[in-house]
Design an enzyme around this catalytic site. Structure first.
Site, PDB file in Angstrom:
ATOM      1  CE  LYS A  79      -3.847   1.766   2.841  1.00 45.67           C
ATOM      2  NZ  LYS A  79      -4.663   1.529   4.026  1.00 45.67           N
ATOM      3  CB  SER A 154      -8.145   3.050   2.872  1.00 45.41           C
ATOM      4  OG  SER A 154      -7.269   2.513   3.840  1.00 45.41           O
ATOM      5  CB  SER A 178      -8.004  -0.026   5.577  1.00 44.57           C
ATOM      6  OG  SER A 178      -8.766   1.138   5.451  1.00 44.57           O
TER       7      SER A 178
END
Ligand code: GLN
Length: 486
Positions: A79, A154, A178
């Site tokens: 990420k 996310s 997330s």
């Protein structure tokens, strides 16, 4: 050779038997990225091809020479909230667009030390704010099963990159769901570990009392390989806690009909009850419990998360790093040439131009929550409720191995469907935030699909330190059911 769908475990077996090389696998992933990433937007930065292939060649050579590194030549994605030397780290916002990582986050370092190969950085809701990657300044990530739907968030880019075979495993960050939310939307496994078990050093902070780092994988066996590598203190994250002993398994679990009240999506409800039955069939005793804390988790979470986010984002004001920092020679105090009159103006301009709307909203609300006169009424009260939630869950967990819960109220939503109604987006987190508030581990796994063939996940939550137990329970579940087959 068929390289679609390979797990880390299978890759390592094939490397070992000489059937596959790291160069072949990296080429395969890089070609796929070239071919399909522009459609799905899972990666927002891909490292240089030659560099990656060079690292793959070196890995193959080391294997020939007998190296025992645990992830030698295994390509992964991370990420974009993690620093990885030689890559930009944007956290999904324009504010940090031109910011290079000056060191490796601890998880990156640990993976590289074991020989893993970093392919690139994945898309995310800016700063981790969201559950759909629609709040990314770099565009939405599309769902691998249906391009008109979101991949979740996310950490949506990480889950999609994995589900689309653009990497062998991926790393995400979970403040309120997330990792688990996109894992569930994309049909893969995602672990939010016990708070403090994996160092967050080098991960851009969202809400410091909630943030956890964890892996996405195609199988629980892979999570079992990755977790011990990622776990462990580094001296840089003071929240690190060591859990030495595993709890003996009781073969009991808790479920609650309060989690699937009337009016909830039928698919989710049916699949939840089906999963309860499946665990029962596997020999677990199902214990029904009440879940009154369910009503309080969303307000408690959002008050805590926004307050902490506003303090964490206070460091971005344009003078140290990030937006405007490259353009203004601060030493000259030459405000006028940049269209501002003072430091305050400069901060405002940097933040106004650099932050996404969702980030601005959270900074405003968070600052309000923490302001004099309101901090007791909101933030402190939220912490009291949070403590209550923790003790309520721990009471349940003393008598069972895990609590079974859905991950999200429904499968992946259509792109754009929650943008006009932020409250609806926040409600998507109703099941996931509980584990973050309590600091307990939770593992999301594919549990089936809905009538549109979209994956739906369930999660099991354990007591603090039960991470390994959760992994072994889900491993057993996967071996004996076919829920994960889409
Ligand atoms: N969707 C949640 C939020 O917006 C969780 C995000 C996360 O875990 N980073 O806060």
């Amino acid at each position: 050779m068929e390289l679609i769908g390979l797990s880390v475990k299978k890759i390592l077996d094939k490397y070992q038997s000489g059937e596959l090389t790291a160069v072949e696998l990296c080429e395969f992933y890089l070609n796929r990225i070239e071919k399909i990433n522009h459609i799905y937007n899972a990666y927002i930065f891909v490292r240089n091809r030659d560099q990656i292939l060079e690292e793959a060649r070196a890995a193959d050579e080391m294997r020939q020479q007998g190296s025992t590194k645990k992830l030698l030549g295994v390509p992964f994605a991370i990420k974009d909230s993690f620093l990885a030397r030689g890559t930009p780290t944007t956290a999904g916002d324009k504010y940090l667009e031109q910011t290079d990582s000056v060191y490796d986050a601890t998880v990156v370092k640990k993976l590289l030390d074991e020989g893993a190969i970093l392919l690139g950085k994945t898309n995310m809701d800016s700063w981790g704010f969201g559950g759909s990657t629609e709040n990314s300044a770099y565009g939405v990530t599309k769902n691998p099963f249906d391009q008109t739907r979101v991949a979740g968030g996310s950490s949506g880019g990480s889950a999609a990159a994995l589900a689309l075979d653009m990497c062998a495993f991926a790393i995400g960050e979970d403040t309120g769901g997330s990792i688990r939310n996109p894992a569930s939307f994309c049909g893969v496994y995602g672990l939010k570990p016990t708070y403090g078990r994996i160092s967050r050093f080098g991960c851009i902070a969202y809400a410091s009392s909630l943030d956890s780092v964890g892996p996405f994988a195609k199988t629980p066996e892979d999570i079992e390989i990755l977790f011990p590598i990622l776990e462990g203190g580094d001296g840089y994250d003071m929240t690190y806690v060591e859990y030495k002993n595993r709890r003996p398994l009781l073969k009991k679990f808790a479920f609650s009909l309060d989690l699937v009240p009337d009016g909830i999506n039928e698919n989710t409800r049916n699949l939840y009850l089906h999963t309860v039955q499946q665990f029962t069939d596997l020999g677990y005793e199902a214990i029904e419990v009440k879940f009154p804390v369910f009503d309080y988790t969303i307000p408690t979470y959002y008050i805590t998360a926004m307050a902490e986010a506003s303090t964490n984002l206070a460091r971005y004001h344009g003078t140290r790093y990030g937006h405007l920092a490259n353009k203004i020679k601060i030493s000259n105090y030459d405000f006028a040439s940049f269209g501002v009159n003072s430091w305050e103006d400069l901060f405002t301009k940097s933040r106004t131009e650099g932050f996404t709307n969702e980030a601005k909203k959270r900074v405003f609300l968070g600052a309000f929550i923490l302001s004099e006169g309101y901090v007791d009424a909101y933030y402190k009260k939220a912490q009291i409720i949070r403590n209550y939630i923790l003790h309520y869950l721990q009471d349940i967990l003393t008598n069972v191995d895990f609590i079974l819960s859905p991950v999200t109220p429904s499968s992946a939503l259509k792109i754009g469907s929650t943008l006009t109604n932020p409250l609806e987006m926040y409600l998507e987190d109703v099941y996931t935030v509980t584990a973050n508030l309590a600091g307990i581990p939770a593992l999301a796994f594919p549990a089936g699909k809905d009538e549109n063939s979209m994956p739906i996940g369930m999660q099991i939550m354990g007591n603090k330190g039960d991470d390994e137990n959760l992994i072994s329970i889900v491993k057993n579940f996967r071996n004996r059911t076919d829920n994960h087959k889409f």
